[in-house]
Scaffold this motif. Structure first.
Motif, mmCIF file in Angstrom:
data_model
loop_
_atom_site.group_PDB
_atom_site.id
_atom_site.type_symbol
_atom_site.label_atom_id
_atom_site.label_comp_id
_atom_site.label_asym_id
_atom_site.label_seq_id
_atom_site.Cartn_x
_atom_site.Cartn_y
_atom_site.Cartn_z
ATOM 1 N N UNK A 1 5.199 8.992 8.526
ATOM 2 C CA UNK A 1 6.476 9.400 9.091
ATOM 3 C C UNK A 1 7.597 9.097 8.093
ATOM 4 N N UNK A 2 8.726 9.819 8.184
ATOM 5 C CA UNK A 2 9.840 9.553 7.269
ATOM 6 C C UNK A 2 10.300 8.097 7.280
ATOM 7 N N UNK A 3 10.303 7.506 8.465
ATOM 8 C CA UNK A 3 10.763 6.114 8.559
ATOM 9 C C UNK A 3 9.834 5.152 7.831
ATOM 10 N N UNK B 1 0.827 -1.205 0.000
ATOM 11 C CA UNK B 1 0.000 0.000 0.000
ATOM 12 C C UNK B 1 0.863 1.258 0.000
ATOM 13 N N UNK B 2 1.921 1.267 0.807
ATOM 14 C CA UNK B 2 2.791 2.449 0.866
ATOM 15 C C UNK B 2 3.482 2.669 -0.484
ATOM 16 N N UNK B 3 3.942 1.583 -1.103
ATOM 17 C CA UNK B 3 4.589 1.721 -2.408
ATOM 18 C C UNK B 3 3.651 2.281 -3.466
ATOM 19 N N UNK C 1 12.460 3.292 3.380
ATOM 20 C CA UNK C 1 12.907 2.051 2.746
ATOM 21 C C UNK C 1 12.104 1.755 1.483
ATOM 22 N N UNK C 2 10.803 2.026 1.518
ATOM 23 C CA UNK C 2 9.984 1.778 0.337
ATOM 24 C C UNK C 2 10.426 2.659 -0.822
ATOM 25 N N UNK C 3 10.700 3.930 -0.536
ATOM 26 C CA UNK C 3 11.140 4.848 -1.585
ATOM 27 C C UNK C 3 12.468 4.393 -2.176
ATOM 28 N N UNK C 4 13.375 3.956 -1.337
ATOM 29 C CA UNK C 4 14.671 3.492 -1.835
ATOM 30 C C UNK C 4 14.529 2.218 -2.668
ATOM 31 N N UNK C 5 13.591 1.352 -2.304
ATOM 32 C CA UNK C 5 13.371 0.142 -3.096
ATOM 33 C C UNK C 5 12.787 0.493 -4.463
ATOM 34 N N UNK D 1 13.852 0.838 -10.264
ATOM 35 C CA UNK D 1 13.730 1.632 -11.473
ATOM 36 C C UNK D 1 12.385 2.278 -11.711
ATOM 37 N N UNK D 2 11.501 2.254 -10.709
ATOM 38 C CA UNK D 2 10.192 2.897 -10.862
ATOM 39 C C UNK D 2 10.249 4.385 -10.507
ATOM 40 N N UNK D 3 11.201 4.743 -9.683
ATOM 41 C CA UNK D 3 11.382 6.123 -9.235
ATOM 42 C C UNK D 3 12.845 6.493 -9.438
ATOM 43 N N UNK D 4 13.097 7.760 -9.780
ATOM 44 C CA UNK D 4 14.469 8.227 -9.953
ATOM 45 C C UNK D 4 14.688 9.500 -9.166
#
Length: 257
Positions: free
Chosen positions: A47-49, A19-21, A53-57, A62-65
């Protein structure tokens, strides 16, 4: 099933990380210039935490740059590439191909269909004449949006007020600065309804490009004929005939999209 039992079933199969992704992808889809991590946190109310990790994944997959020195995050064209495996693109090519083949036979000229893909355009369909000589684009080949007839026509037929945002969704970096030198030409092409200019890639070739327009009158693709003069033709009349046929072909494909 009652409303309460439906809620229980939905809750039972929750996948919070997924869901977060998806939330991150959806919020970035509305932002042409991307968002900082802090802005994503604010938009999602997390929260940032919870998103780090989801954003970095998503970046790693390759879905986000990262853009603008790594301080902002934006979508890549990976979701678009996945979508091109989806039936709508196959339906577009299946509908366009026989019509393009008919055009190529009747006009004795090749033509190809280009759609936006990962910061450029990609040739998704191509038709050849039955004669011995032709100039054609390679199926699957990438074309520059700012230096080719297909690319410039694709840009010309986007809503001017949304052009920068559209290019951001397409994965084009530094869109504003790159558009500066071509905006007058885009206005000219849009006013004409087509582009017909000497090729910037091959001598002796005239590129004739017309847009495939969606319901909002933005181009979702471009048909281009790399027109080659034949010795037995009156070049001016034949080019005009090829243009008219290509515009008719584009209208037919667009009406069926």
């Amino acid at each position: 099933m009652t409303e309460d039992s439906e809620d229980i079933a939905v809750d039972r199969y929750r996948a919070p990380a997924l869901d977060k992704g998806l939330d991150i992808l959806e919020v970035l889809a509305d932002q042409a210039r991307g968002l900082t991590r802090a802005e994503i946190v604010k938009e999602l109310g997390l929260s940032p935490s919870q998103i780090y990790r989801m954003l970095e994944r998503l970046v790693a997959r390759g879905y986000v740059t990262r853009i603008e020195g790594g301080d902002r995050y934006a979508l890549t064209m990976r979701l678009f590439l996945l979508a091109t495996r989806h039936p709508p693109l196959r339906r577009l090519v299946a509908e366009a191909q026989p019509l393009m083949d008919e055009f190529a036979r009747a006009q004795r000229q090749s033509c190809h269909l280009v759609v936006p893909e990962q910061g450029s355009g990609i040739v998704v369909a191509q038709a050849s004449p039955t004669g011995h000589w032709e100039f054609r684009a390679r199926l699957g080949g990438q074309v520059n949006l700012f230096t080719t007839s297909s690319g410039l026509t694709l840009l010309a037929f986007q809503h001017p007020e949304r052009l920068t945002q559209t290019l951001g969704h397409w994965g084009v970096q530094q869109a504003d600065s790159r558009l500066t030198s071509v905006l007058p030409h885009l206005d000219h092409v849009r006013a004409q309804g087509f582009r017909m200019e000497p090729s910037g890639q091959m001598m002796g070739v005239t590129d004739i490009s017309v847009p495939l327009l969606g319901p909002g009158q933005d181009a979702y693709g471009v048909l281009t004929c790399a027109y080659i003069e034949h010795p037995d033709e009156a070049s001016g009349d034949q080019r005009i005939q090829a243009l008219a046929a290509l515009r008719s072909l584009a209208s037919t494909i667009s009406s069926g999209a």
